[in-house]
Design a protein around this motif. Structure first.
Motif, PDB file in Angstrom:
ATOM      1  N   ASP A  26       0.680  -1.496  -0.154  1.00 46.97           N
ATOM      2  CA  ASP A  26      -0.408   0.076  -0.395  1.00 46.97           C
ATOM      3  C   ASP A  26       0.324   1.041   0.003  1.00 46.97           C
ATOM      4  OD1 ASP A  26      -2.942   1.390   0.579  1.00 46.97           O
ATOM      5  OD2 ASP A  26      -1.570   1.753   2.466  1.00 46.97           O
ATOM      6  N   VAL A  27       1.977   1.034   0.516  1.00 51.11           N
ATOM      7  CA  VAL A  27       2.961   1.878   1.221  1.00 51.11           C
ATOM      8  C   VAL A  27       3.149   2.585  -0.572  1.00 51.11           C
ATOM      9  CG1 VAL A  27       5.401   3.006   1.741  1.00 51.11           C
ATOM     10  CG2 VAL A  27       2.795   2.430   2.863  1.00 51.11           C
ATOM     11  N   ARG A  28       3.924   1.743  -1.588  1.00 49.47           N
ATOM     12  CA  ARG A  28       4.057   1.797  -2.273  1.00 49.47           C
ATOM     13  C   ARG A  28       3.169   1.782  -3.366  1.00 49.47           C
ATOM     14  NH1 ARG A  28       7.856  -3.364  -5.701  1.00 49.47           N
ATOM     15  NH2 ARG A  28       9.679  -2.484  -5.793  1.00 49.47           N
ATOM     16  N   ALA A  29       1.964   1.490  -3.359  1.00 46.21           N
ATOM     17  CA  ALA A  29       0.868   1.950  -4.355  1.00 46.21           C
ATOM     18  C   ALA A  29       0.448   3.746  -4.207  1.00 46.21           C
ATOM     19  CB  ALA A  29       0.194   1.590  -4.592  1.00 46.21           C
ATOM     20  N   ARG A  30       1.449   3.713  -3.013  1.00 47.73           N
ATOM     21  CA  ARG A  30       0.353   5.359  -2.662  1.00 47.73           C
ATOM     22  C   ARG A  30       2.099   6.669  -2.680  1.00 47.73           C
ATOM     23  NH1 ARG A  30       0.174   6.587   1.638  1.00 47.73           N
ATOM     24  NH2 ARG A  30       0.154   4.052   3.180  1.00 47.73           N
ATOM     25  N   GLU A  33       1.082   9.623  -5.372  1.00 56.24           N
ATOM     26  CA  GLU A  33       0.652  10.448  -5.304  1.00 56.24           C
ATOM     27  C   GLU A  33       1.252  11.134  -4.111  1.00 56.24           C
ATOM     28  OE1 GLU A  33      -2.538   8.398  -3.240  1.00 56.24           O
ATOM     29  OE2 GLU A  33      -3.133   7.164  -5.259  1.00 56.24           O
ATOM     30  N   GLU A  34       1.914  10.680  -3.325  1.00 61.41           N
ATOM     31  CA  GLU A  34       2.515  11.882  -2.158  1.00 61.41           C
ATOM     32  C   GLU A  34       3.556  11.626  -2.287  1.00 61.41           C
ATOM     33  OE1 GLU A  34       2.032   8.393   1.268  1.00 61.41           O
ATOM     34  OE2 GLU A  34      -0.168   8.238   1.625  1.00 61.41           O
TER      35      GLU A  34
END
Length: 256
Positions: A26-30, A33-34
């Motif tokens: 999830d951290v990688r997927a976001r 965006e971040e």
């Protein structure tokens, strides 16, 4: 939905490693965006996976001690019967370079003097290798031995070892991934000297032992965990038939 209280230690290690792995994906997927990349992405992954494993162990194994790369070393573990040895994100460099899959989550349990359970999740690969359902290592499929090494800094002595054994060097990422490469028959040995810590190899060694592989220090002595000094600088994980040749090479030539 899984009830963690119903899981034995093997299954619990798998569940915890996979939960942390989901958080890391999830951290990688976001990350885009971040605006996370490089060191910021590494730090975000380390922090998120540590927080998840800390929460899980505090809630579901409150009487056990923990040794983690990403937390202060609570010396209470030295007198504890059960200690979880974890690396929330092994291979931060590879994690920070999507779509690389050669990074891992390590969760191992040390109890009464030895490793008794462990799981190595490779979330980007969608696999978790564990002691509850040990891998069956097939007969060697390569004509030449294959030795897993760091893709950025392979030790010189391993290059010399490969020359003596007529072996092929196979570069890849994290320590856990290198050990699992032997479990998966991608490599036949992983030989390392020059610096690791207990959390770098506890879970991988537990899994490799369960699969029937040889695991030791480079001089052939046992790997010992839950020691006061967290350094565990060298190891061999290999097919049993290669162990004596590798240990003999190290005895004759050292690791410099």
């Amino acid at each position: 939905m899984i009830d963690p209280t119903s899981l034995d230690d093997h299954a619990f290690a798998v569940w915890a490693a996979e939960r942390a792995g989901t958080v890391l994906l999830d951290v990688r997927a976001r990350a885009g965006e971040e605006g996370l990349e490089g060191k910021a992405l590494k730090d975000a992954g380390d922090a998120a996976a540590q927080a998840e494993l800390d929460r899980i162990l505090t809630e579901h194994r409150p009487d056990d001690s923990v040794l983690s790369e990403e937390a202060a070393d609570d010396k209470v573990r030295l007198t504890a019967r059960r200690v979880w040895i974890i690396d929330p994100l092994d291979g931060t460099r590879e994690f920070s370079e999507p779509p690389r899959d050669d990074w891992a989550v390590h969760v191992a349990l040390w109890e009464d003097g030895d490793l008794v359970a462990g799981a190595v999740a490779q979330p980007a690969l969608g696999e978790t290798f564990n002691t509850g359902r040990p891998a069956v290592v097939p007969p060697r499929t390569s004509d030449r031995p294959r030795i897993a090494v760091s893709r950025s800094r392979p030790p010189a002595f391993v290059e010399a070892l490969a020359a003596e054994l007529d072996a092929e060097l196979v570069p890849m990422g994290s320590a856990g991934v290198k050990v699992m490469s032997v479990v998966r028959n991608i490599a036949d040995a992983y030989v390392h000297a020059g610096g690791q810590y207990q959390w770098d190899n506890a879970a991988p060694v537990a899994v490799a032992r369960a699969a029937g592989l040889h695991c030791s220090r480079v001089d052939g002595s046992p790997l010992v965990y839950n020691e006061d000094d967290t350094s565990l600088p060298d190891l061999i994980v290999c097919r049993p038939e290669l162990a004596e040749q590798i240990i003999d090479f190290v005895r004759r030539h050292g690791t410099e």
